[in-house]
Design an enzyme around this catalytic site. Structure first.
Site, PDB file in Angstrom:
ATOM      1  N   HIS A  20      25.506  43.279  41.260  1.00 29.40           N
ATOM      2  CA  HIS A  20      26.761  43.088  40.529  1.00 29.40           C
ATOM      3  C   HIS A  20      27.813  42.725  41.572  1.00 29.40           C
ATOM      4  O   HIS A  20      28.229  43.561  42.374  1.00 29.40           O
ATOM      5  CB  HIS A  20      27.138  44.375  39.791  1.00 29.40           C
ATOM      6  CG  HIS A  20      28.216  44.199  38.772  1.00 29.40           C
ATOM      7  ND1 HIS A  20      28.001  43.581  37.557  1.00 29.40           N
ATOM      8  CD2 HIS A  20      29.525  44.560  38.786  1.00 29.40           C
ATOM      9  CE1 HIS A  20      29.119  43.588  36.858  1.00 29.40           C
ATOM     10  NE2 HIS A  20      30.051  44.165  37.586  1.00 29.40           N
ATOM     11  N   LYS A 165      32.548  38.081  30.627  1.00 31.06           N
ATOM     12  CA  LYS A 165      33.525  38.116  31.711  1.00 31.06           C
ATOM     13  C   LYS A 165      32.830  37.714  33.001  1.00 31.06           C
ATOM     14  O   LYS A 165      31.697  38.135  33.263  1.00 31.06           O
ATOM     15  CB  LYS A 165      34.128  39.518  31.853  1.00 31.06           C
ATOM     16  CG  LYS A 165      35.243  39.591  32.890  1.00 31.06           C
ATOM     17  CD  LYS A 165      35.975  40.919  32.816  1.00 31.06           C
ATOM     18  CE  LYS A 165      35.265  42.025  33.526  1.00 31.06           C
ATOM     19  NZ  LYS A 165      36.077  43.249  33.639  1.00 31.06           N
ATOM     20  N   LYS A 167      33.025  37.559  37.200  1.00 25.86           N
ATOM     21  CA  LYS A 167      33.647  38.083  38.407  1.00 25.86           C
ATOM     22  C   LYS A 167      33.865  36.923  39.375  1.00 25.86           C
ATOM     23  O   LYS A 167      32.903  36.279  39.823  1.00 25.86           O
ATOM     24  CB  LYS A 167      32.757  39.139  39.040  1.00 25.86           C
ATOM     25  CG  LYS A 167      32.620  40.418  38.227  1.00 25.86           C
ATOM     26  CD  LYS A 167      33.910  41.216  38.226  1.00 25.86           C
ATOM     27  CE  LYS A 167      33.711  42.567  37.562  1.00 25.86           C
ATOM     28  NZ  LYS A 167      34.936  43.390  37.593  1.00 25.86           N
ATOM     29  N   ASP A 196      37.603  37.909  35.852  1.00 24.54           N
ATOM     30  CA  ASP A 196      38.199  39.071  36.514  1.00 24.54           C
ATOM     31  C   ASP A 196      38.268  38.766  38.002  1.00 24.54           C
ATOM     32  O   ASP A 196      37.246  38.539  38.654  1.00 24.54           O
ATOM     33  CB  ASP A 196      37.346  40.306  36.254  1.00 24.54           C
ATOM     34  CG  ASP A 196      37.969  41.586  36.810  1.00 24.54           C
ATOM     35  OD1 ASP A 196      39.072  41.519  37.377  1.00 24.54           O
ATOM     36  OD2 ASP A 196      37.347  42.650  36.661  1.00 24.54           O
ATOM     37  N   GLU A 222      41.899  38.671  34.372  1.00 24.34           N
ATOM     38  CA  GLU A 222      42.126  40.096  34.609  1.00 24.34           C
ATOM     39  C   GLU A 222      42.551  40.343  36.059  1.00 24.34           C
ATOM     40  O   GLU A 222      41.897  39.884  36.989  1.00 24.34           O
ATOM     41  CB  GLU A 222      40.839  40.872  34.302  1.00 24.34           C
ATOM     42  CG  GLU A 222      40.980  42.371  34.455  1.00 24.34           C
ATOM     43  CD  GLU A 222      39.716  43.103  34.005  1.00 24.34           C
ATOM     44  OE1 GLU A 222      39.603  44.303  34.303  1.00 24.34           O
ATOM     45  OE2 GLU A 222      38.849  42.468  33.360  1.00 24.34           O
ATOM     46  N   ASP A 247      44.814  45.689  35.214  1.00 20.87           N
ATOM     47  CA  ASP A 247      43.710  46.647  35.315  1.00 20.87           C
ATOM     48  C   ASP A 247      43.968  47.618  36.457  1.00 20.87           C
ATOM     49  O   ASP A 247      44.467  48.718  36.247  1.00 20.87           O
ATOM     50  CB  ASP A 247      42.378  45.906  35.502  1.00 20.87           C
ATOM     51  CG  ASP A 247      41.206  46.855  35.700  1.00 20.87           C
ATOM     52  OD1 ASP A 247      41.354  48.065  35.429  1.00 20.87           O
ATOM     53  OD2 ASP A 247      40.125  46.411  36.124  1.00 20.87           O
ATOM     54  N   LYS A 271      41.411  52.632  30.964  1.00 17.16           N
ATOM     55  CA  LYS A 271      40.319  53.328  31.639  1.00 17.16           C
ATOM     56  C   LYS A 271      40.731  54.773  31.873  1.00 17.16           C
ATOM     57  O   LYS A 271      41.692  55.045  32.593  1.00 17.16           O
ATOM     58  CB  LYS A 271      40.000  52.671  32.981  1.00 17.16           C
ATOM     59  CG  LYS A 271      39.476  51.243  32.884  1.00 17.16           C
ATOM     60  CD  LYS A 271      39.191  50.686  34.258  1.00 17.16           C
ATOM     61  CE  LYS A 271      38.621  49.277  34.202  1.00 17.16           C
ATOM     62  NZ  LYS A 271      38.382  48.720  35.554  1.00 17.16           N
ATOM     63  N   GLU A 325      34.511  46.573  27.277  1.00 19.17           N
ATOM     64  CA  GLU A 325      33.398  46.200  28.152  1.00 19.17           C
ATOM     65  C   GLU A 325      32.576  47.450  28.486  1.00 19.17           C
ATOM     66  O   GLU A 325      32.180  47.669  29.627  1.00 19.17           O
ATOM     67  CB  GLU A 325      33.889  45.498  29.417  1.00 19.17           C
ATOM     68  CG  GLU A 325      34.842  46.298  30.268  1.00 19.17           C
ATOM     69  CD  GLU A 325      35.171  45.601  31.591  1.00 19.17           C
ATOM     70  OE1 GLU A 325      34.269  44.982  32.182  1.00 19.17           O
ATOM     71  OE2 GLU A 325      36.329  45.677  32.016  1.00 19.17           O
TER      72      GLU A 325
END
Length: 385
Positions: A20, A165, A167, A196, A222, A247, A271, A325
């Site tokens: 990731h 989304k 990255k 993002d 984001e 965020d 979050k 998400e």
């Protein structure tokens, strides 16, 4: 009085199905701190503290979360009445500065205890759910355009996700835009694509990037700027042709108020870990709603425990303009729950049982615990290389 007898914490390391990749790090396993609060009446509650990439992402890590709970939180909580989570969290805030991820994990476990004891879902303690199912996007983070397109097409075909989304932020802007644009073209109008940046851009790059990404059909950016650049975020949100979401800049109610006051975003990523707990996150959401800022259920790539808690919270919001998400468990190769969370038809079903509505698979947890003898030997050998 249902006093707290003990607080157990374990670091659990579960591999991910693929690397990731973020702008600041890449992860191939997710390390979660599982918290269990055990009470004198036999009731126990679960919580989770999880970060993305440890200290590469923020100022807490799985190791620091466990240390903080064991060393500083437990002495303040053991022997106290577990039926008073708000009072206990006030005690923690008065004695321990920051450490939002650790506080969220313990608060979740306390609420789980109360809700289990009452025989009601945790969402009932947060005002009651307004949704039984939550839309869930998927993050495409391999960085390889062809692989990401194939992955997204497979998700759509399986009716698991139709919002994605990406990255970005590690590569030159033109390369990132080409990557995002190619994916959007391949998926077509039936899928939403967002990006993002994880704070990787400066304002000039963000202004240019917003125009280019808007032309490519991307719906949202984001946290493109560093979290401290609130004025830059406000200028960008006022001029960008697509939505800008805050965020990492949201670390509690004070940040939420300041960002809302200058309209430093069109959406807020909610979050609980960043806010410092479920109640704090609910207050962040209320500030956003009062300012007509769209809500989005964000993730720290929590496993099933943290994801279940987030789902209960998000289910209480009247609207989630940008969805959620809450896909963290799906990124892991193994499930640590006895019964996995249910993902079908592009959505997550909010658990309905008492408390979080979940139970651990104790054998799986023991297998992946970092302090398990066989795990400890492996990790020590890896560290020595």
């Amino acid at each position: 009085m249902a006093t707290i007898d003990a607080i157990d914490t374990w670091i659990v390391d579960v591999p991910t199905i693929r690397p990731h990749v973020l702008s600041m790090t890449s992860i191939s396993r997710q390390s979660m701190v599982i918290v269990r609060v055990r009470c004198a009446d036999g009731v126990s509650g679960l919580g989770e503290g999880t970060t993305i990439g440890g200290l590469a992402y923020g100022d807490e890590s799985p190791e620091s979360i466990k240390l903080t709970i064991d060393t500083y939180f437990a002495p303040l909580l053991v022997g106290a009445d577990s039926a008073m989570p708000a009072a206990l969290m006030t005690r923690l805030r008065q004695n321990v500065v920051g450490n939002h991820f650790a506080k969220n994990a313990v608060e979740t476990a306390l609420f789980d205890c109360v809700a289990r004891r009452a025989g009601v879902p945790l969402s009932d303690l947060l005002g009651g759910r307004q949704h039984d199912r939550l839309p869930v996007l998927w993050t495409l983070a391999s960085g390889d355009t062809a692989k990401d397109i194939a992955e997204a097409e497979a998700m759509i075909a399986a009716r698991r996700h139709n919002v994605f989304k990406l990255k970005i932020g590690k590569r030159p802007l033109a390369d990132d835009v080409a990557h995002a644009g190619a994916i959007k073209r391949a998926l077509g109008a039936g899928a939403s694509v967002r990006v993002d940046v994880n704070q990787a851009w400066d304002e000039q790059t963000a202004r240019k990037g917003a125009r280019m990404l808007g032309d490519a059909g991307i719906d949202l950016i984001e946290q493109p700027l560093p979290r401290a650049d609130r004025a830059g975020m406000a200028r960008l949100a006022a001029s960008a042709p697509i939505a800008i979401m805050a965020d990492e800049a949201l670390r509690g109610t004070h940040d939420a108020f300041d960002l809302a006051a200058i309209r430093a975003g069109d959406a807020f990523s909610i979050k609980a870990a960043q806010a410092g707990g479920l109640i704090a996150a609910a207050k962040v959401a209320a500030i956003a709603e009062a300012a007509h800022i769209g809500l989005y259920g964000g993730t720290m790539l929590e496993g099933s425990v943290g994801t279940a808690a987030a789902a209960h919270l998000c289910s209480t919001f009247a609207t989630l303009a940008w969805g959620t998400e809450l896909f963290g468990p799906l990124l892991q190769t193994e499930e640590i729950l006895a019964t996995p969370l249910e993902y079908t038809d592009f959505a997550l079903t909010v658990p309905k049982g008492p408390g979080l509505g979940i139970e651990l698979d104790e054998d799986k947890v023991r297998h992946f615990r970092r302090d398990a003898p066989q795990r400890t030997v492996v990790m020590l050998n890896q560290a020595a290389r």
